[in-house]
Write a protein that holds these residues in place. Structure first.
Motif, PDB file in Angstrom:
ATOM      1  N   ASN A  24      50.530  44.399  33.244  1.00  0.00           N
ATOM      2  CA  ASN A  24      50.773  44.100  31.834  1.00  0.00           C
ATOM      3  C   ASN A  24      49.516  43.542  31.188  1.00  0.00           C
ATOM      4  OD1 ASN A  24      52.083  41.332  30.111  1.00  0.00           O
ATOM      5  ND2 ASN A  24      52.322  43.397  29.360  1.00  0.00           N
ATOM      6  N   SER A  25      49.210  44.014  29.965  1.00  0.00           N
ATOM      7  CA  SER A  25      48.181  43.420  29.119  1.00  0.00           C
ATOM      8  C   SER A  25      46.822  43.359  29.823  1.00  0.00           C
ATOM      9  CB  SER A  25      48.641  42.035  28.665  1.00  0.00           C
ATOM     10  OG  SER A  25      47.829  41.523  27.629  1.00  0.00           O
ATOM     11  N   MET A  26      46.248  42.159  29.996  1.00  0.00           N
ATOM     12  CA  MET A  26      44.978  42.026  30.708  1.00  0.00           C
ATOM     13  C   MET A  26      45.074  42.643  32.096  1.00  0.00           C
ATOM     14  SD  MET A  26      43.000  38.511  31.854  1.00  0.00           S
ATOM     15  CE  MET A  26      44.134  38.200  33.227  1.00  0.00           C
ATOM     16  N   GLY A  27      46.205  42.436  32.756  1.00  0.00           N
ATOM     17  CA  GLY A  27      46.415  43.043  34.065  1.00  0.00           C
ATOM     18  C   GLY A  27      46.362  44.557  34.006  1.00  0.00           C
ATOM     19  N   GLY A  28      46.753  45.136  32.850  1.00  0.00           N
ATOM     20  CA  GLY A  28      46.676  46.583  32.685  1.00  0.00           C
ATOM     21  C   GLY A  28      45.245  47.086  32.681  1.00  0.00           C
ATOM     22  N   ALA A  29      44.342  46.295  32.068  1.00  0.00           N
ATOM     23  CA  ALA A  29      42.924  46.662  32.100  1.00  0.00           C
ATOM     24  C   ALA A  29      42.389  46.570  33.520  1.00  0.00           C
ATOM     25  CB  ALA A  29      42.130  45.752  31.165  1.00  0.00           C
ATOM     26  N   VAL A  30      42.782  45.509  34.231  1.00  0.00           N
ATOM     27  CA  VAL A  30      42.359  45.335  35.616  1.00  0.00           C
ATOM     28  C   VAL A  30      42.871  46.497  36.468  1.00  0.00           C
ATOM     29  CG1 VAL A  30      42.572  43.877  37.670  1.00  0.00           C
ATOM     30  CG2 VAL A  30      42.254  42.817  35.418  1.00  0.00           C
ATOM     31  N   ALA A  31      44.136  46.848  36.293  1.00  0.00           N
ATOM     32  CA  ALA A  31      44.738  47.922  37.091  1.00  0.00           C
ATOM     33  C   ALA A  31      44.085  49.268  36.802  1.00  0.00           C
ATOM     34  CB  ALA A  31      46.239  47.993  36.816  1.00  0.00           C
ATOM     35  N   THR A  32      43.724  49.510  35.550  1.00  0.00           N
ATOM     36  CA  THR A  32      43.041  50.758  35.198  1.00  0.00           C
ATOM     37  C   THR A  32      41.718  50.858  35.938  1.00  0.00           C
ATOM     38  OG1 THR A  32      44.066  50.820  33.003  1.00  0.00           O
ATOM     39  CG2 THR A  32      42.024  52.077  33.300  1.00  0.00           C
ATOM     40  N   ARG A  33      40.986  49.763  35.975  1.00  0.00           N
ATOM     41  CA  ARG A  33      39.701  49.767  36.680  1.00  0.00           C
ATOM     42  C   ARG A  33      39.912  49.973  38.179  1.00  0.00           C
ATOM     43  NH1 ARG A  33      35.359  46.613  33.753  1.00  0.00           N
ATOM     44  NH2 ARG A  33      35.563  48.591  32.669  1.00  0.00           N
ATOM     45  N   VAL A  34      40.913  49.322  38.764  1.00  0.00           N
ATOM     46  CA  VAL A  34      41.192  49.492  40.194  1.00  0.00           C
ATOM     47  C   VAL A  34      41.540  50.946  40.499  1.00  0.00           C
ATOM     48  CG1 VAL A  34      42.791  48.898  42.064  1.00  0.00           C
ATOM     49  CG2 VAL A  34      41.929  47.099  40.547  1.00  0.00           C
TER      50      VAL A  34
END
Length: 328
Positions: free
Chosen positions: A125-135
């Motif tokens: 979710n949210s910031m975590g979504g950006a992190v997950a996209t990069r991963v």
């Protein structure tokens, strides 16, 4: 998890900073020590044997608690773990004080490598979504499917309602806000956050509101609370300015995992208009639009999100089975 599983991921008794966060019935929280970071990990107990692994990543100012409702609904379908990213929830700040999207992605990758759980169903979710996209872009071997709920991907024209959150990235603003709101009660702070994050704050039950207030009180006791918020907000803003191969939209194009995108029509932090761009950018994507939800659909309408995720699981399994069936 025992210390023999990996030299880089040792399960140790939970020693949270200050008072521990709320643990729902049927959950357990443990801490995992990695090189440079210690993280709290929330899971359902006991996990059903043979289920595929899933990992949940929260957003700015959130914690693993944000996933409790969805984890409960998916307990019979995936073996889920929700992380408190470094500096949030019950996890202390990382040793290097790196709260950038890339820094958080490195920690998530380090955790998955140490646990040997990949590929996982990655929900964020949210910031975590950006992190997950990069991963998912840099380590496709670690991600089986990707579910992004209001992901914080770059917007050239953010909504006016999102500007105050973005201003936390400006040096000195977080400390100024802390001083300006020092007389606010935890109840008022909680109402302000819910009004910003929920499409309809009235959907929050009295028990949920009480828990949210207690969590806000706990976080405000942490000496690093405002510093972490400022640094993490700066990490999001900085990620919006990266170009070339490091651009989050460029990395979204590289994601191979089947992707479920969830957007709330009433989101005040991530514009709903980004849903169209995301659907075009992620190559194997499907979109769930929730008319009454805001920024945290997994908390506002966990049943709808759970149904869409189960459909993704079913379709992904069917595709894998067809691919494995010999032809001729």
């Amino acid at each position: 998890m025992s210390s023999t599983e990996s030299p880089d991921a040792r399960a140790v008794p939970v020693v949270p900073p200050g008072r521990p966060s709320w643990v729902s019935r049927g959950e357990e929280v443990r801490t995992v020590t990695l090189p440079g970071a210690t993280m709290a990990v929330r899971s359902r107990e006991p996990a059903q044997e043979g289920l595929p692994p899933a990992l949940y990543l929260h957003g700015l100012g959130g914690s693993s608690q944000n996933w409790s409702a969805l984890m409960d609904r998916l307990a019979g379908h995936v073996d889920g773990e929700a992380l408190d990213l470094p500096g949030f929830g019950d996890s202390p700040p990382p040793d290097d004080r790196d709260f950038s999207i890339t820094g958080c992605a490195r920690v998530v990758i380090r955790y998955l490598d140490a646990r040997g759980r990949g590929p996982v169903h990655l929900l964020a979710n949210s910031m975590g979504g950006a992190v997950a996209t990069r991963v998912a872009a840099v380590r496709p071997d670690l991600v089986r499917t990707l579910t992004l709920i209001s992901p914080a991907l770059p917007e050239l024209r953010p909504q006016r309602t999102a500007v105050p959150t973005g201003l936390l990235a400006v040096p000195g603003i977080a400390s100024f806000f802390a001083r300006a709101t020092k007389d606010w009660t935890p109840e008022r702070r909680t109402r302000e956050v819910l009004a910003l994050c929920y499409g309809d704050p009235g959907r929050v039950t009295p028990e949920e509101f009480e828990r949210a207030v207690a969590e806000f009180e706990r976080r405000l006791e942490l000496p690093y609370f405002w510093d972490v918020m400022a640094r993490a907000a700066r990490g999001i803003v900085d990620s919006y300015t990266l170009g070339g191969q490091h651009s989050l939209w460029r990395q979204a194009e590289r994601v191979l995992a089947p992707t479920l995108l969830v957007y709330g029509k009433r989101d005040q932090l991530v514009s709903f208009r980004m849903a169209h761009r995301a659907s075009k950018t992620f190559r194997d994507s499907r979109l769930l639009t929730l008319l009454e939800s805001g920024h945290v659909a997994m908390m506002e309408d966990p049943d709808a999100v759970a149904r869409a995720f189960r459909d993704l699981l079913t379709d992904t399994a069917a595709t894998a089975e067809r691919s494995a069936t010999p032809r001729g």
